[in-house]
Design an enzyme around this catalytic site. Sequence first.
Site, PDB file in Angstrom:
ATOM      1  N   THR A 138      32.125   5.964  81.728  1.00  0.00           N
ATOM      2  CA  THR A 138      31.785   4.836  80.864  1.00  0.00           C
ATOM      3  C   THR A 138      30.384   4.379  81.243  1.00  0.00           C
ATOM      4  OG1 THR A 138      34.090   4.132  80.693  1.00  0.00           O
ATOM      5  CG2 THR A 138      32.409   2.506  80.144  1.00  0.00           C
ATOM      6  N   LYS A 152      34.539   2.365  73.735  1.00  0.00           N
ATOM      7  CA  LYS A 152      35.057   2.042  75.072  1.00  0.00           C
ATOM      8  C   LYS A 152      34.572   0.673  75.538  1.00  0.00           C
ATOM      9  CE  LYS A 152      36.921   2.366  79.112  1.00  0.00           C
ATOM     10  NZ  LYS A 152      36.586   3.350  80.134  1.00  0.00           N
ATOM     11  N   LYS A 180      30.498  -3.901  85.534  1.00  0.00           N
ATOM     12  CA  LYS A 180      29.496  -2.987  84.967  1.00  0.00           C
ATOM     13  C   LYS A 180      29.695  -2.827  83.464  1.00  0.00           C
ATOM     14  CE  LYS A 180      30.454   1.123  84.495  1.00  0.00           C
ATOM     15  NZ  LYS A 180      30.935   2.520  84.579  1.00  0.00           N
ATOM     16  N   ASN A 185      24.481   7.651  88.051  1.00  0.00           N
ATOM     17  CA  ASN A 185      25.203   8.827  88.536  1.00  0.00           C
ATOM     18  C   ASN A 185      25.181   9.942  87.497  1.00  0.00           C
ATOM     19  OD1 ASN A 185      27.380   6.407  89.796  1.00  0.00           O
ATOM     20  ND2 ASN A 185      26.248   7.775  91.151  1.00  0.00           N
ATOM     21  N   LEU A 233      32.162  10.052  86.095  1.00  0.00           N
ATOM     22  CA  LEU A 233      31.311   9.437  87.118  1.00  0.00           C
ATOM     23  C   LEU A 233      31.273   7.920  86.983  1.00  0.00           C
ATOM     24  CD1 LEU A 233      28.596  12.146  86.549  1.00  0.00           C
ATOM     25  CD2 LEU A 233      30.057  11.990  88.579  1.00  0.00           C
ATOM     26  N   PRO A 234      30.886   7.212  88.063  1.00  0.00           N
ATOM     27  CA  PRO A 234      30.982   5.745  88.066  1.00  0.00           C
ATOM     28  C   PRO A 234      30.006   5.000  87.160  1.00  0.00           C
ATOM     29  CG  PRO A 234      30.963   6.623  90.312  1.00  0.00           C
ATOM     30  CD  PRO A 234      30.573   7.743  89.401  1.00  0.00           C
TER      31      PRO A 234
END
Length: 327
Positions: free
Chosen positions: A125, A200, A275, A99, A94-95
């Site tokens: 992420t 990440k 983001k 979300n 998911l973004p």
Amino acid sequence: MAAMLFYLQHCRQIKSGLVLVMSSRTMASKTPVGFIGLGNMGSPMAKNLLKNGYPVICTDVFPESCNEMQVSGAQVVDTPADVAEKADRIITMLPSSPNVIDVYTGNNGILKKVKKGTLLIDSSTIDPYVSKEMAVTAEKMGAVFMDAPVSGGVGAASLAKLTFMVGGPEEEYTAAQELLTCMGANVVYCGLVGTGQAAKICNNMLLAIGMIGTAETMNLGIRLGLDPKLLAQVLNMSSGRCWSSDTYNPVPGVMEGVPSANNYQGGFGTTLMAKDLGFAQSTATSTRSPIPLGSMAHQIFRVMCSRGYANKDFSSIFQFLREEEGQ
């Protein structure tokens, strides 16, 4: 002769039994896998599960993505809760953090109908603290949550060559690895829940800094009269070589099959990079870690988002610099 025939028949029975046992084990491992989030990354990831023989039960907010997966052989359902009702291994891609929170804990979220013992693997992420919160909430429902963000981009997702950075209970790692190796070339256990996200975030901060450096370097070389393909060739056989130069070059015409060859469409969006750099900034603040280049990269990608680059691939930093020099 009779003894020989008895021996051969006995061997066939043993062989048949072994085949039956092996077959049942194989079938057991191919129980349905839920997949939620069928965007640029999620769709090829889910398709690779299908290619490896796993029945996929999926959903997404965009009907066209669901239709594509249905054509590929997946079963499409309406909500994340419906996925949880039908599968006890679920992957989400998911973004953003909101979300993920909604998909797991919303009115039609996974945890509304999750079965005890379900393995939940989130490859989004997001903020490491959100991953930890989801793990605690899932544990209360008898499920296991692991974070497993990815690196490699859309190309690697299509070719099943992603790198997964996994955080969660170590005793569940083997079960997660079984699925993740169908979608990636590297699966690395990083530690407890949240450590996959930490790895990440660090990777993407370096990626952002490296892409900006590559774009600046290529732009300077072009202005000095160098052919961009020649310059890329020199960089890629010299000490300046990096992933942004040799695999994902930001200059149109230098490489095929990358977003810069397609007007920066597809790939990893600028808004997503901004983001992720925001996560790096906030975690750096909380840990009192100096990240001057990371902070500058964050600001640059935020400015790009406000200048019409939000939905373009993050390598469009090259185009952004070219437009800036014309002002």
